[in-house]
Scaffold this active site. Structure first.
Site, PDB file in Angstrom:
ATOM      1  N   CYS A 127       0.871  -1.175   0.000  1.00  0.00           N
ATOM      2  CA  CYS A 127       0.000   0.000   0.000  1.00  0.00           C
ATOM      3  C   CYS A 127       0.904   1.221   0.000  1.00  0.00           C
ATOM      4  CB  CYS A 127      -0.876   0.029   1.239  1.00  0.00           C
ATOM      5  SG  CYS A 127      -1.821  -1.477   1.478  1.00  0.00           S
ATOM      6  N   ARG A 135       1.155   1.652  -6.033  1.00  0.00           N
ATOM      7  CA  ARG A 135       1.317   0.690  -4.932  1.00  0.00           C
ATOM      8  C   ARG A 135      -0.001   0.077  -4.478  1.00  0.00           C
ATOM      9  NH1 ARG A 135       6.219   0.959  -2.287  1.00  0.00           N
ATOM     10  NH2 ARG A 135       5.275   0.034  -0.441  1.00  0.00           N
ATOM     11  N   TRP A 138      -3.856  -1.618  -1.232  1.00  0.00           N
ATOM     12  CA  TRP A 138      -3.861  -2.857  -2.036  1.00  0.00           C
ATOM     13  C   TRP A 138      -4.204  -3.958  -1.039  1.00  0.00           C
ATOM     14  CZ3 TRP A 138      -3.733  -4.145  -7.002  1.00  0.00           C
ATOM     15  CH2 TRP A 138      -3.431  -5.462  -7.339  1.00  0.00           C
ATOM     16  N   ASN A 172       0.901  -0.209   6.071  1.00  0.00           N
ATOM     17  CA  ASN A 172       1.286  -1.004   4.909  1.00  0.00           C
ATOM     18  C   ASN A 172       1.961  -2.253   5.460  1.00  0.00           C
ATOM     19  OD1 ASN A 172       2.298  -1.970   2.479  1.00  0.00           O
ATOM     20  ND2 ASN A 172       4.043  -0.581   2.489  1.00  0.00           N
ATOM     21  N   GLY A 173       1.519  -3.431   5.038  1.00  0.00           N
ATOM     22  CA  GLY A 173       2.152  -4.654   5.522  1.00  0.00           C
ATOM     23  C   GLY A 173       1.113  -5.670   5.954  1.00  0.00           C
ATOM     24  N   GLU A 221       8.270 -20.341 -20.143  1.00  0.00           N
ATOM     25  CA  GLU A 221       8.113 -18.999 -19.598  1.00  0.00           C
ATOM     26  C   GLU A 221       9.187 -18.051 -20.155  1.00  0.00           C
ATOM     27  OE1 GLU A 221       5.948 -17.364 -18.176  1.00  0.00           O
ATOM     28  OE2 GLU A 221       6.975 -15.710 -17.198  1.00  0.00           O
ATOM     29  N   LYS A 259       8.294 -14.736 -22.253  1.00  0.00           N
ATOM     30  CA  LYS A 259       8.713 -13.396 -21.808  1.00  0.00           C
ATOM     31  C   LYS A 259       9.449 -12.689 -22.928  1.00  0.00           C
ATOM     32  CE  LYS A 259       7.052 -12.961 -19.025  1.00  0.00           C
ATOM     33  NZ  LYS A 259       6.081 -13.210 -17.997  1.00  0.00           N
ATOM     34  N   GLU A 286       6.904 -11.677 -25.737  1.00  0.00           N
ATOM     35  CA  GLU A 286       5.895 -10.641 -25.487  1.00  0.00           C
ATOM     36  C   GLU A 286       6.477  -9.253 -25.351  1.00  0.00           C
ATOM     37  OE1 GLU A 286       3.523 -11.230 -21.953  1.00  0.00           O
ATOM     38  OE2 GLU A 286       5.219 -12.010 -20.855  1.00  0.00           O
ATOM     39  N   HIS A 317      12.792 -34.676 -31.624  1.00  0.00           N
ATOM     40  CA  HIS A 317      11.582 -35.079 -32.355  1.00  0.00           C
ATOM     41  C   HIS A 317      11.064 -33.975 -33.273  1.00  0.00           C
ATOM     42  CE1 HIS A 317      11.429 -38.775 -30.084  1.00  0.00           C
ATOM     43  NE2 HIS A 317      11.632 -38.061 -28.991  1.00  0.00           N
ATOM     44  N   LYS A 353      -2.970  -6.042 -19.258  1.00  0.00           N
ATOM     45  CA  LYS A 353      -2.621  -6.660 -17.978  1.00  0.00           C
ATOM     46  C   LYS A 353      -3.689  -7.639 -17.528  1.00  0.00           C
ATOM     47  CE  LYS A 353       0.183  -7.131 -14.606  1.00  0.00           C
ATOM     48  NZ  LYS A 353       1.328  -7.977 -14.954  1.00  0.00           N
TER      49      LYS A 353
HETATM   50  C1  F6R Z   1       2.503 -12.875 -19.458  1.00  0.00           C
HETATM   51  C2  F6R Z   1       1.275 -12.691 -18.718  1.00  0.00           C
HETATM   52  C3  F6R Z   1       0.071 -13.403 -19.197  1.00  0.00           C
HETATM   53  C4  F6R Z   1      -0.844 -13.757 -18.027  1.00  0.00           C
HETATM   54  C5  F6R Z   1      -2.176 -14.321 -18.551  1.00  0.00           C
HETATM   55  C6  F6R Z   1      -3.074 -14.754 -17.412  1.00  0.00           C
HETATM   56  O1  F6R Z   1       3.563 -12.159 -18.891  1.00  0.00           O
HETATM   57  O2  F6R Z   1       1.235 -11.959 -17.770  1.00  0.00           O
HETATM   58  O3  F6R Z   1       0.398 -14.518 -19.934  1.00  0.00           O
HETATM   59  O4  F6R Z   1      -0.202 -14.696 -17.220  1.00  0.00           O
HETATM   60  O5  F6R Z   1      -2.829 -13.361 -19.323  1.00  0.00           O
HETATM   61  O6  F6R Z   1      -3.362 -13.692 -16.582  1.00  0.00           O
HETATM   62  P1  F6R Z   1      -3.851 -13.905 -15.108  1.00  0.00           P
HETATM   63  O7  F6R Z   1      -2.732 -14.506 -14.343  1.00  0.00           O
HETATM   64  O8  F6R Z   1      -4.202 -12.529 -14.624  1.00  0.00           O
HETATM   65  O9  F6R Z   1      -5.029 -14.807 -15.162  1.00  0.00           O
END
Ligand code: F6R
Length: 607
Positions: A2, A27, A74, A98-99, A480, A484, A487, A503, A602
């Site tokens: 927070c 935050r 948060w 916060n915490g 992963e 990363k 994207e 294969h 996001k």
């Molecule tokens: C990649 C990323 C996405 C999310 C996916 C699921 O860096 O962030 O692949 O992992 O869109 O999102 P959540 O976890 O919010 O369900």
């Protein structure tokens, strides 16, 4: 995570606080509030949702206070709501926090017995009442007595009608800085909040309790003894300050991982009896022995966390685990019943495909647990129990700390299942918990390699394709790592189980193809090492991530990145951090928008 601001001086406190909170909104943004000392009386204004709502609420009010504290939340305990928004009060005093207070249930019971009543579900209100119960006219000593009884983490700011000329702030495991002005003093959980007013800061240390007055400050330790802290001059520009000096939120979030993991595990394990406990697990606890199967469903990076959890749960709890992509799961003829434990993994808690999958599983009678970073999100509300990851808000679209906190939550969850089902002994659990505690330092050591990884990024930023290979728990990290890179740098990358290379993907290998091979010390080390040989024979450029001191691959690989020694199950933490840093640097060097890559959002709330 927070945001906290405090002000004492001659300016309008509400303006300083609102300006500060705007800088801290990253935050937390599920509710906000301020408390002002207005003509000797505390006035509290709060509102749910983003700061704009609080701003609108204040627009027709005329406050003249010069002392106040503010908070942007948060949620960790209690959903985002008006009652749970800070500040929290106990007659004549009010606090922001916060915490996470780990022993809040025990303290709450004790305070209820003393006659205190509670209006929120938060752990913070407990601290407000505890300060009140310790108060005998000296606010600082009341705070000092209180923090001596609190277990957990806190950044605190306290305001009292009886002590109108001071604000008390205290810190443990939660950041708090003191801003020093001319005839005014500030408190903040992060520098940007008050950087427009002063450049002189003190970084409080754990156990510090500070009395802020208009004309100065006094810092003591938790034992009441005075302590001296250095005043630092901060020369960041406002943009640098918002990101705490990092170039991007993603970079900042990568660096926050040691701290985020500590927050995730806090209060969930006991080394004394080697047990793992989760709050809010009543509905699961009573039926945990009855499950015949675990089905994990998620998307993207969260799905990769699920793939790792399969190894953990099958090993510790000996239950078969299926891991599915939510958008695929939805449209199958599902064989799910009340003996199925359904686990939804989602940092946002709003992903449409995961939410629909969860609803279908419930219709089939499954019990549902979610692993989630957002308290009060749709998925957390619809689950029987939730394991919150406590990573704090993640601003960069590419998930980093949300992922590692999911994985560590699932590791603890697997230990929990193993113990409840009698497939894991206390000794074994104790050994694994001991290993978990090494993680923050292990990750710190990987972060120290940033410059080496940057050199590699410079060398390979113009490659058109990448291959990522790993086996066992590090196979999901290969996926992963590739995701990363794709994207945020828009470079084509594939993740594969190393043993699967022969294969098909082996046909891609030539002298221009960089191949990231995740090869820490493990039960499959020799197997992966043979895959390295196979790739090298085809002239691939090998970048190997190995355990420090491993000489075996040095002569064969083109580049080596060493990670600290840690048990195989947890080696995914250092390996993934290497891939995060690499992707980050490549994207940054290519001049791309690291925090908001094209075409991505996001929270994916559409099918
Ligand atoms: C990649 C990323 C996405 C999310 C996916 C699921 O860096 O962030 O692949 O992992 O869109 O999102 P959540 O976890 O919010 O369900």
């Amino acid at each position: 995570m927070c945001g906290i601001v405090g002000y004492i001086g001659d300016k309008s406190a509400s303006s300083v606080l609102m300006e500060g909170l705007a800088k801290l909104e990253y935050r937390g943004y599920d509710s906000a509030g301020i408390a002002l000392l207005e003509s000797g009386k505390i006035e509290v204004e709060r509102s749910v949702g983003k700061l704009i709502n609080l701003r609108e609420k204040l627009s027709d009010k005329k406050y003249s206070a010069n002392v106040g504290i503010g908070h942007t939340r948060w949620a960790t305990h209690g959903k985002p709501s008006f009652d749970n928004a800070h500040p929290h009060s106990s007659e004549g005093l009010t606090i922001v926090h916060n915490g996470i207070i780990e022993n809040y249930i025990e303290l709450k019971t004790m305070l209820k017995e003393k006659g205190f009543t509670f209006v929120s579900e938060t752990d913070t209100e407990v601290v407000a009442h505890l300060i009140k119960s310790n108060f005998d006219g000296d606010l600082k000593s009341a705070v000092q007595k209180t923090v001596q009884h609190v277990i957990g983490s806190y950044g605190l700011a306290v305001l009292s009608e009886a002590n109108p000329n001071e604000i008390i702030i205290a810190r443990k495991d939660s950041p708090l800085v003191i801003g020093i002005g001319e005839g005014e003093m500030f408190a903040a959980s992060d520098i940007p909040a008050v950087l427009s007013h002063t450049r002189k800061f003190i970084f409080m240390e754990d156990g510090d309790i500070t009395v802020l007055r208009k004309d100065g400050y006094t810092i003591t330790g938790i034992d009441g003894q005075p302590v001296d802290r250095e005043v630092k001059l901060i020369d960041w520009n406002p943009v640098m300050a918002e990101k705490a000096g990092y170039s991007h939120f993603m970079q900042k979030e990568i660096y926050e991982q040691p701290r985020a993991i500590i927050d995730t595990i806090r209060g969930r394990y006991s080394l004394e009896d080697s047990r793992v406990n989760f709050a809010d697990f009543e509905k699961i606890q009573s039926v945990v022995k009855d499950f015949s199967r675990v089905v994990i469903v998620a998307c993207g990076t969260s799905w990769h966390a699920g793939l790792i959890a399969k190894f953990y749960i099958e090993k510790f709890a000996k239950i078969p685990v299926e891991v599915d992509i939510a958008s695929e799961f939805r449209y199958r003829n599902l064989v799910i019943d009340e003996k199925t434990l359904f686990v939804a993994i989602t940092q946002s808690g709003e992903t449409a495909d995961t939410l629909s999958a969860l609803r279908i599983a419930k219709e089939h009678g499954a019990k549902v647990i979610s692993v989630c970073n957002v308290v009060g999100s749709s998925i957390s509300r619809e689950s029987d129990s939730v394991i919150y990851t406590h990573a704090g808000p993640e601003i960069g679209v590419a998930s980093t700390k949300a992922f590692t906190t999911q994985v560590i939550s699932l590791f603890l969850f697997a230990i929990y299942l193993g113990q409840e089902r009698g497939t894991m002994s206390s000794d074994e659990a104790g050994r694994y918990l001991g290993e978990v505690l090494k993680l923050p330092e292990v990750i710190e050591k990987v972060l120290e390699q940033d410059d080496n990884i940057l050199k590699l990024a410079k060398q390979f930023k113009d490659a058109s394709d990448f291959l990522y290979l790993g086996r066992n728990v590090n196979y999901p990290i290969a996926l992963e790592g590739a995701l990363k890179l794709k994207e945020i740098s828009y470079i084509h990358a594939e993740g594969y189980p190393a043993g699967e290379m022969k294969h098909g993907p082996i046909a891609l290998i030539d002298k221009d193809l960089p191949i990231f091979i995740l090869c820490p010390k493990s039960s499959v080390y020799e197997k992966v090492a043979s895959n390295v040989e196979e790739a090298k024979t085809r002239d691939g450029i090998i970048i190997a991530v190995v355990t420090e001191g491993d000489e075996g691959l040095k002569g064969i690989c083109d580049h080596i990145i060493e990670i600290p020694d840690i048990i195989e199950e947890l080696s995914v933490f250092p390996t993934v951090v290497v891939t995060q840093i690499f992707s980050y640097h490549v994207a940054h060097l290519l001049g791309l928008d690291v925090d908001q890559p094209r075409n991505l959002a996001k929270s994916v709330t559409v099918e």
